[in-house]
Structures are given as structure tokens and as C-alpha cells.
Design an enzyme around this catalytic site. Sequence first.
Site, PDB file in Angstrom:
ATOM      1  N   CYS A   1       0.717  -1.168   0.303  1.00 41.30           N
ATOM      2  CA  CYS A   1       0.023   0.082   0.160  1.00 41.30           C
ATOM      3  C   CYS A   1       0.995   1.320   0.167  1.00 41.30           C
ATOM      4  O   CYS A   1       2.316   1.109  -0.444  1.00 41.30           O
ATOM      5  CB  CYS A   1      -1.049  -0.131   1.398  1.00 41.30           C
ATOM      6  SG  CYS A   1       0.061  -0.177   2.496  1.00 41.30           S
TER       7      CYS A   1
ATOM      8  N   ASN B   1       2.053   1.453   4.281  1.00 43.32           N
ATOM      9  CA  ASN B   1       2.500   0.237   4.939  1.00 43.32           C
ATOM     10  C   ASN B   1       2.421  -0.295   6.743  1.00 43.32           C
ATOM     11  O   ASN B   1       2.935  -1.080   7.233  1.00 43.32           O
ATOM     12  CB  ASN B   1       4.078  -0.475   4.879  1.00 43.32           C
ATOM     13  CG  ASN B   1       4.254  -1.589   5.514  1.00 43.32           C
ATOM     14  OD1 ASN B   1       5.050  -1.830   5.266  1.00 43.32           O
ATOM     15  ND2 ASN B   1       3.491  -2.611   5.540  1.00 43.32           N
TER      16      ASN B   1
ATOM     17  N   CYS C   1      -1.324   0.452   7.068  1.00 45.45           N
ATOM     18  CA  CYS C   1      -2.607   0.475   7.176  1.00 45.45           C
ATOM     19  C   CYS C   1      -3.970  -0.536   6.987  1.00 45.45           C
ATOM     20  O   CYS C   1      -3.572  -2.020   7.163  1.00 45.45           O
ATOM     21  CB  CYS C   1      -3.908   1.937   6.979  1.00 45.45           C
ATOM     22  SG  CYS C   1      -3.436   2.830   7.980  1.00 45.45           S
ATOM     23  N   ARG C   2      -3.373  -0.434   5.021  1.00 49.88           N
ATOM     24  CA  ARG C   2      -3.933  -1.713   4.645  1.00 49.88           C
ATOM     25  C   ARG C   2      -3.430  -3.147   4.211  1.00 49.88           C
ATOM     26  O   ARG C   2      -3.642  -4.467   4.661  1.00 49.88           O
ATOM     27  CB  ARG C   2      -4.265  -1.550   3.100  1.00 49.88           C
ATOM     28  CG  ARG C   2      -5.578  -0.618   3.163  1.00 49.88           C
ATOM     29  CD  ARG C   2      -6.056   0.441   2.185  1.00 49.88           C
ATOM     30  NE  ARG C   2      -4.507   1.089   1.773  1.00 49.88           N
ATOM     31  CZ  ARG C   2      -4.570   2.002   0.775  1.00 49.88           C
ATOM     32  NH1 ARG C   2      -5.537   2.583  -0.110  1.00 49.88           N
ATOM     33  NH2 ARG C   2      -3.114   3.021   0.238  1.00 49.88           N
ATOM     34  N   SER C   3      -2.177  -2.672   3.840  1.00 55.36           N
ATOM     35  CA  SER C   3      -1.186  -3.839   3.487  1.00 55.36           C
ATOM     36  C   SER C   3      -0.268  -4.438   4.951  1.00 55.36           C
ATOM     37  O   SER C   3      -0.581  -6.171   4.327  1.00 55.36           O
ATOM     38  CB  SER C   3       0.643  -3.127   3.085  1.00 55.36           C
ATOM     39  OG  SER C   3       1.122  -2.753   3.404  1.00 55.36           O
TER      40      SER C   3
ATOM     41  N   ASP D   1      -8.320   3.248   1.511  1.00 52.76           N
ATOM     42  CA  ASP D   1      -7.217   3.961   2.379  1.00 52.76           C
ATOM     43  C   ASP D   1      -8.365   4.300   3.810  1.00 52.76           C
ATOM     44  O   ASP D   1      -8.575   5.197   3.656  1.00 52.76           O
ATOM     45  CB  ASP D   1      -6.447   4.724   1.709  1.00 52.76           C
ATOM     46  CG  ASP D   1      -5.630   5.530   2.495  1.00 52.76           C
ATOM     47  OD1 ASP D   1      -5.370   4.957   3.594  1.00 52.76           O
ATOM     48  OD2 ASP D   1      -4.335   6.308   2.336  1.00 52.76           O
TER      49      ASP D   1
HETATM   50  P1  4NP Z   1      -1.817   2.608   4.376  1.00 52.34           P
HETATM   51  O1  4NP Z   1      -2.788   3.986   5.003  1.00 52.34           O
HETATM   52  O2  4NP Z   1      -1.370   2.843   2.866  1.00 52.34           O
HETATM   53  O3  4NP Z   1      -2.901   2.063   3.886  1.00 52.34           O
HETATM   54  O4  4NP Z   1      -0.703   2.107   5.149  1.00 52.34           O
HETATM   55  C1  4NP Z   1      -1.784   5.317   4.245  1.00 52.34           C
HETATM   56  C2  4NP Z   1      -1.194   5.493   6.294  1.00 52.34           C
HETATM   57  C3  4NP Z   1      -0.384   6.436   5.859  1.00 52.34           C
HETATM   58  C4  4NP Z   1      -0.285   7.505   5.221  1.00 52.34           C
HETATM   59  C5  4NP Z   1      -1.474   7.123   3.679  1.00 52.34           C
HETATM   60  C6  4NP Z   1      -1.662   6.314   4.255  1.00 52.34           C
HETATM   61  N1  4NP Z   1       0.354   8.601   5.262  1.00 52.34           N
HETATM   62  O5  4NP Z   1      -0.153  10.105   4.217  1.00 52.34           O
HETATM   63  O6  4NP Z   1       0.903   8.563   6.325  1.00 52.34           O
END
Ligand code: 4NP
Length: 155
Positions: free
Chosen positions: A8, A11, A13-15, A123
Site C-alpha cells: 500500500c 505500510n 494500514c491496508r497492507s 485508504d
Molecule cells: P496505508 O495508509 O497506505 O494503508 O498504510 C496510509 C498510511 C499513512 C499515510 C497514508 C496512507 N500517510 O500519508 O502518512
Amino acid sequence: MYSVLFVCLGNICRSPLAEGAFRDEVAKRKLPIITDSAGTAAYHTDNPPDPRAIATAKRNGVNIGSLRARQVKPADFKRFTHIVAMDTDNLANLKRVQPQDSTARLSLMMDWAKGREGASVEDPYYGDEDGFAVTWADVVEASKGLANHLAHKPD
Ligand code: 4NP
């Protein structure tokens, strides 16, 4: 032998949720598949998953608390047989950094869920806790499809 890297943006939340859901699925089926996750961005390197992601996985009997974020690296494209992106932006970014000698098969997570091909795992980072339950349901559904594919239809 298969190895799957879930990707993602951050790294956190989703992945990590996808990695946890898929690990749980392959453990139940006793499939010898290596799993990992990474982000296309390096913002959260060495951080544990978001507390809301850890809590969501825990509610579903899966521990992702010991995972630590890392950025995708060129070697991943040879080390993993499958690289699975959470959304279309992540997939486009992976294709942009994919080395010429890459052997991994790239796909979108929801390509592995029947009728949801081409869709993104939304997200949940900027939303509320409910978003993480939606993410969990999505990654569980896709994990079942991917595990099924790797168990019965190797290519
Ligand atoms: P992820 O979510 O891609 O599912 O891990 C996010 C985590 C952090 C951020 C964006 C999305 N960020 O902008 O810090």
C-alpha cells in the site's frame, strides 16, 4: 513455492491487514506460502501498524502488532512471485519502479475477489474506525480468492 508481497502507500494500514488476513488464510489451509508487506512510500519506515489496524486484526483473532513498515525495494520484484497492490495508485507506482529483470506477477488486491476486479481497497487512514472494518472485510475476501488461486490453479 509461492511468495506474496502486499503493498500500500504507508505500510501501516491496508497492507499489514492484508498480510495478516492472508497469513491467517494460508495457515488454515496449511499452504507453504511466504508473505510480507511493504509501502511505496517510506514515511513510516520501522513503525508498527496503525493502532486502529492492530485493534481490527486483533478483534478478528489475528496479531499484526510485531510487523514493522518498510519501503518496497528493487529486489522485491525478484524475491516475490506475486506482488499485490491495494489500489490503482500503488499499482501504477510499482510499475514505475519495476526493474527490467522483474519476475513477480503484479496484481490489484481486489482482482482476487470475484466481481470486484479492478477495484481499490480504500485508504482508511484519514477516516474513522469503521473504515478499518471495511478494509478488513475487503482483504479477507481477496485473501480467500488469492489463496484459492495459489492452491488450485498455479500458473
Ligand atoms: P496505508 O495508509 O497506505 O494503508 O498504510 C496510509 C498510511 C499513512 C499515510 C497514508 C496512507 N500517510 O500519508 O502518512
